[in-house]
Design an enzyme around this catalytic site. Sequence first.
Site, PDB file in Angstrom:
ATOM      1  N   ASP A 115       0.852  -1.042   0.021  1.00 39.12           N
ATOM      2  CA  ASP A 115       0.061   0.161  -0.033  1.00 39.12           C
ATOM      3  C   ASP A 115       0.841   1.137  -0.153  1.00 39.12           C
ATOM      4  O   ASP A 115       1.884   1.237   0.718  1.00 39.12           O
ATOM      5  CB  ASP A 115      -0.803  -0.115   1.244  1.00 39.12           C
ATOM      6  CG  ASP A 115      -2.092   1.057   1.080  1.00 39.12           C
ATOM      7  OD1 ASP A 115      -3.104   0.594   0.982  1.00 39.12           O
ATOM      8  OD2 ASP A 115      -1.735   2.204   1.118  1.00 39.12           O
TER       9      ASP A 115
ATOM     10  N   ASN B 100     -12.942  -2.870   2.365  1.00 43.37           N
ATOM     11  CA  ASN B 100     -14.125  -1.802   2.530  1.00 43.37           C
ATOM     12  C   ASN B 100     -14.929  -1.903   1.220  1.00 43.37           C
ATOM     13  O   ASN B 100     -14.696  -2.007   0.142  1.00 43.37           O
ATOM     14  CB  ASN B 100     -13.347  -0.553   2.334  1.00 43.37           C
ATOM     15  CG  ASN B 100     -12.267  -0.397   3.694  1.00 43.37           C
ATOM     16  OD1 ASN B 100     -12.623  -0.887   4.600  1.00 43.37           O
ATOM     17  ND2 ASN B 100     -11.181   0.275   3.583  1.00 43.37           N
TER      18      ASN B 100
ATOM     19  N   VAL C  26     -11.007   2.951  -3.836  1.00 42.00           N
ATOM     20  CA  VAL C  26     -10.519   2.322  -5.089  1.00 42.00           C
ATOM     21  C   VAL C  26     -11.335   1.254  -5.302  1.00 42.00           C
ATOM     22  O   VAL C  26     -11.590   0.234  -4.489  1.00 42.00           O
ATOM     23  CB  VAL C  26      -9.098   1.856  -4.996  1.00 42.00           C
ATOM     24  CG1 VAL C  26      -8.648   1.224  -6.495  1.00 42.00           C
ATOM     25  CG2 VAL C  26      -8.187   2.794  -4.678  1.00 42.00           C
TER      26      VAL C  26
ATOM     27  N   HIS D 263     -10.109  -5.165  -3.331  1.00 40.62           N
ATOM     28  CA  HIS D 263      -8.882  -5.495  -2.629  1.00 40.62           C
ATOM     29  C   HIS D 263      -9.047  -5.905  -1.085  1.00 40.62           C
ATOM     30  O   HIS D 263      -9.997  -5.308  -0.476  1.00 40.62           O
ATOM     31  CB  HIS D 263      -7.986  -4.217  -2.805  1.00 40.62           C
ATOM     32  CG  HIS D 263      -8.769  -2.897  -2.270  1.00 40.62           C
ATOM     33  ND1 HIS D 263      -9.527  -2.408  -3.124  1.00 40.62           N
ATOM     34  CD2 HIS D 263      -8.712  -2.175  -1.162  1.00 40.62           C
ATOM     35  CE1 HIS D 263      -9.870  -1.133  -2.498  1.00 40.62           C
ATOM     36  NE2 HIS D 263      -9.329  -1.240  -1.143  1.00 40.62           N
TER      37      HIS D 263
ATOM     38  N   HIS E 244      -6.802  -5.644   2.344  1.00 39.78           N
ATOM     39  CA  HIS E 244      -5.954  -4.983   3.045  1.00 39.78           C
ATOM     40  C   HIS E 244      -5.345  -6.137   4.027  1.00 39.78           C
ATOM     41  O   HIS E 244      -6.100  -6.817   4.834  1.00 39.78           O
ATOM     42  CB  HIS E 244      -6.114  -3.970   3.759  1.00 39.78           C
ATOM     43  CG  HIS E 244      -6.837  -2.844   3.211  1.00 39.78           C
ATOM     44  ND1 HIS E 244      -6.178  -1.514   2.877  1.00 39.78           N
ATOM     45  CD2 HIS E 244      -7.921  -2.541   2.503  1.00 39.78           C
ATOM     46  CE1 HIS E 244      -6.798  -0.691   2.410  1.00 39.78           C
ATOM     47  NE2 HIS E 244      -7.890  -1.247   1.932  1.00 39.78           N
TER      48      HIS E 244
HETATM   49  P1  AMP Z   1      -9.696   1.383   0.226  1.00 42.41           P
HETATM   50  O1  AMP Z   1     -10.052   2.788   0.986  1.00 42.41           O
HETATM   51  O2  AMP Z   1     -10.237   0.241   0.879  1.00 42.41           O
HETATM   52  O3  AMP Z   1     -10.403   1.535  -1.337  1.00 42.41           O
HETATM   53  O4  AMP Z   1      -8.090   1.550  -0.005  1.00 42.41           O
HETATM   54  C1  AMP Z   1      -7.635   1.835  -1.076  1.00 42.41           C
HETATM   55  C2  AMP Z   1      -6.060   1.534  -0.781  1.00 42.41           C
HETATM   56  O5  AMP Z   1      -5.366   2.052  -1.817  1.00 42.41           O
HETATM   57  C3  AMP Z   1      -5.386   2.685   0.084  1.00 42.41           C
HETATM   58  O6  AMP Z   1      -5.016   2.324   1.345  1.00 42.41           O
HETATM   59  C4  AMP Z   1      -4.454   3.765  -0.792  1.00 42.41           C
HETATM   60  O7  AMP Z   1      -3.276   3.764   0.149  1.00 42.41           O
HETATM   61  C5  AMP Z   1      -4.105   2.371  -1.490  1.00 42.41           C
HETATM   62  N1  AMP Z   1      -3.504   3.053  -2.848  1.00 42.41           N
HETATM   63  C6  AMP Z   1      -4.185   3.828  -3.631  1.00 42.41           C
HETATM   64  N2  AMP Z   1      -3.314   4.122  -4.915  1.00 42.41           N
HETATM   65  C7  AMP Z   1      -2.162   3.254  -4.538  1.00 42.41           C
HETATM   66  C8  AMP Z   1      -1.065   2.938  -5.498  1.00 42.41           C
HETATM   67  N3  AMP Z   1      -1.071   3.458  -6.645  1.00 42.41           N
HETATM   68  N4  AMP Z   1      -0.238   1.977  -4.973  1.00 42.41           N
HETATM   69  C9  AMP Z   1      -0.387   1.318  -3.867  1.00 42.41           C
HETATM   70  N5  AMP Z   1      -1.688   1.486  -2.997  1.00 42.41           N
HETATM   71  C10 AMP Z   1      -2.477   2.543  -3.517  1.00 42.41           C
END
Ligand code: AMP
Length: 114
Positions: free
Chosen positions: A30, A87, A96, A100, A102
């Site tokens: 992340d 989430n 995003v 995914h 975490h």
């Molecule tokens: P969520 O809030 O569950 O959608 O988590 C999205 C996660 O993606 C967050 O923890 C961000 O820090 C992570 N994230 C966003 N863009 C990138 C990226 N380019 N590379 C790695 N992690 C990312």
Amino acid sequence: MTDCIFCKIVEKKIPSNIVYEDELAIGFADVSPQAPVHILVIPRKHIPTILDISEEDSMLMGHLIEVCKKIARDKGIAKTGFRIITNCNPEGGQVVYHVHLHVLGGRQLHGPFG
Ligand code: AMP
């Protein structure tokens, strides 16, 4: 999907720190880690949210859990403990829209229910 940042990571169109990959899934660091170990495990296939997972994706989701377990072992946090979070939609904290998981660990985690 062309404007999905995680699809771009899958296609290696943007850089990421990939720690695991196979034909179905990848795991990468992340960009904004919330714990000493913070890895995102995603399917290569674009699925926007957990609500969009169909019955035919059941095996895939089981596979993602196996990948999380492997990463936890490889990162040395399996025995100490870790957390898997996904989430969904705005109030669930999803930012995003590509499914995914975490994988968080490496310190004592608190407050599991936000
Ligand atoms: P969520 O809030 O569950 O959608 O988590 C999205 C996660 O993606 C967050 O923890 C961000 O820090 C992570 N994230 C966003 N863009 C990138 C990226 N380019 N590379 C790695 N992690 C990312």
